[in-house]
Write an enzyme that holds these catalytic residues in place. Sequence first.
Site, mmCIF file in Angstrom:
data_model
loop_
_atom_site.group_PDB
_atom_site.id
_atom_site.type_symbol
_atom_site.label_atom_id
_atom_site.label_comp_id
_atom_site.label_asym_id
_atom_site.label_seq_id
_atom_site.Cartn_x
_atom_site.Cartn_y
_atom_site.Cartn_z
ATOM 1 N N CYS A 143 49.472 39.445 28.319
ATOM 2 C CA CYS A 143 49.186 39.630 29.755
ATOM 3 C C CYS A 143 49.975 40.789 30.366
ATOM 4 O O CYS A 143 49.655 41.228 31.468
ATOM 5 C CB CYS A 143 49.467 38.341 30.512
ATOM 6 N N HIS A 150 50.912 38.866 38.125
ATOM 7 C CA HIS A 150 49.991 38.283 37.161
ATOM 8 C C HIS A 150 49.459 36.969 37.738
ATOM 9 O O HIS A 150 50.209 36.183 38.312
ATOM 10 C CB HIS A 150 50.738 38.040 35.850
ATOM 11 N N ASN A 189 43.283 33.138 34.782
ATOM 12 C CA ASN A 189 44.131 34.070 34.047
ATOM 13 C C ASN A 189 43.261 34.868 33.068
ATOM 14 O O ASN A 189 42.748 34.313 32.110
ATOM 15 C CB ASN A 189 45.198 33.260 33.297
#
Length: 336
Positions: free
Chosen positions: A122, A263, A293
């Site tokens: 990520c 994030h 996500n």
Amino acid sequence: MTSPPPSKSSVPVVILGTGRYNPAYVLTNAELERRVDTSDDWITTRTGIKERRIAAAGEHNSDLATKAAAAAMEQAKVKASEVDLIICGTVTGDMPFPATSCLVQENLGAHHATAFDLGAACTGFIYGLEIGKQLLQGGGYKTAVVIGSERISSVVDWTDRNTCVLFGDGAGAAVLRQREGRGGGILVTDTGSDGRFAHILNQPGGGTRTPITAENVHDRLATLKMSGKEVFRQAVGTMSTSCHKAMKRLGITIDDITLVIPHQANIRIIEAVGEKLKAPPEKVFKNVDRYGNSGAATVPMALDEAHREGRFKRGDKILLVAFGAGLTWGCTIIEW
Ligand code: COA
């Protein structure tokens, strides 16, 4: 490691354009209720996620990445022939090799580019911005396209309610170029990794350590595994520390930041990081409710959304921060 702040002699590297691509299919919590033992209420209160996007059959990671890159290039008014560097942050590439970035290069027709993938989960886009900036400042490259792109739905275990509710597919991108005669651009980046925690978020099968066999597929080893609570704890600690280091390096505080783009893994993680930064909630960008996500795509998708919504303007400082498997983490501060 925190990069040094820009010196008087360094030519700034700026973001000329951003783009994103979200697959059309919307997977709602209601549909997940029909697949696993979960509820909209549980997902909403524990994660803040209401829906996520899922790529269509035959829609590959490289397709998502190409569309995001093309949107960023259109906004930047950059032609494929001008692109000489393509960096794609991803851990769900089309194939183990070649790199997904090479497939994107071919799709774009950017035949003069050097293309490679970056496996920082990520945090891939933030690592990519810093590497792109350094390569541009090294003088050999003029125009870079940095992408974060994932087709996580391919590696999610759709029978595991602990993980399948969290993730979605997507891609985001930015075009980077050196710009003489102005300050700002990518000011400072803090990055870090900690392999001691490799086991808390991984895909154990499908690589050379545990190759794909009928038995491994049966045991679902080629799917994402996660220790949710431990990941949560690490995410809040590493992201907030990274932000503080980056701001300290520039000698600024949260008051100097117009927008924090974290994030988007879980609304509770986002709020906990915001509290540790003492950032007012309206200064913290959130779209986790609509996308969940999307791995390395999360931050560039959010950046593009915020940019197109006019959430910041020329001269504003924005802060991007991410966390992912590895562990990896990073924070970058950009003067737009
Ligand atoms: N629906 C209903 N119940 C669920 C569920 C779901 N989708 N997923 C888990 N549960 C259950 C668990 O089985 C557990 O039940 P038990 O108490 O009977 O064992 C209960 O809910 C509580 O689980 P817990 O792990 O305590 O929940 P949590 O508050 O820690 O939230 C996460 C779980 C995964 C949402 C949270 O830990 C998280 O977001 N972690 C970080 C994930 C992340 O960011 N990953 C990517 C990083 S890049």
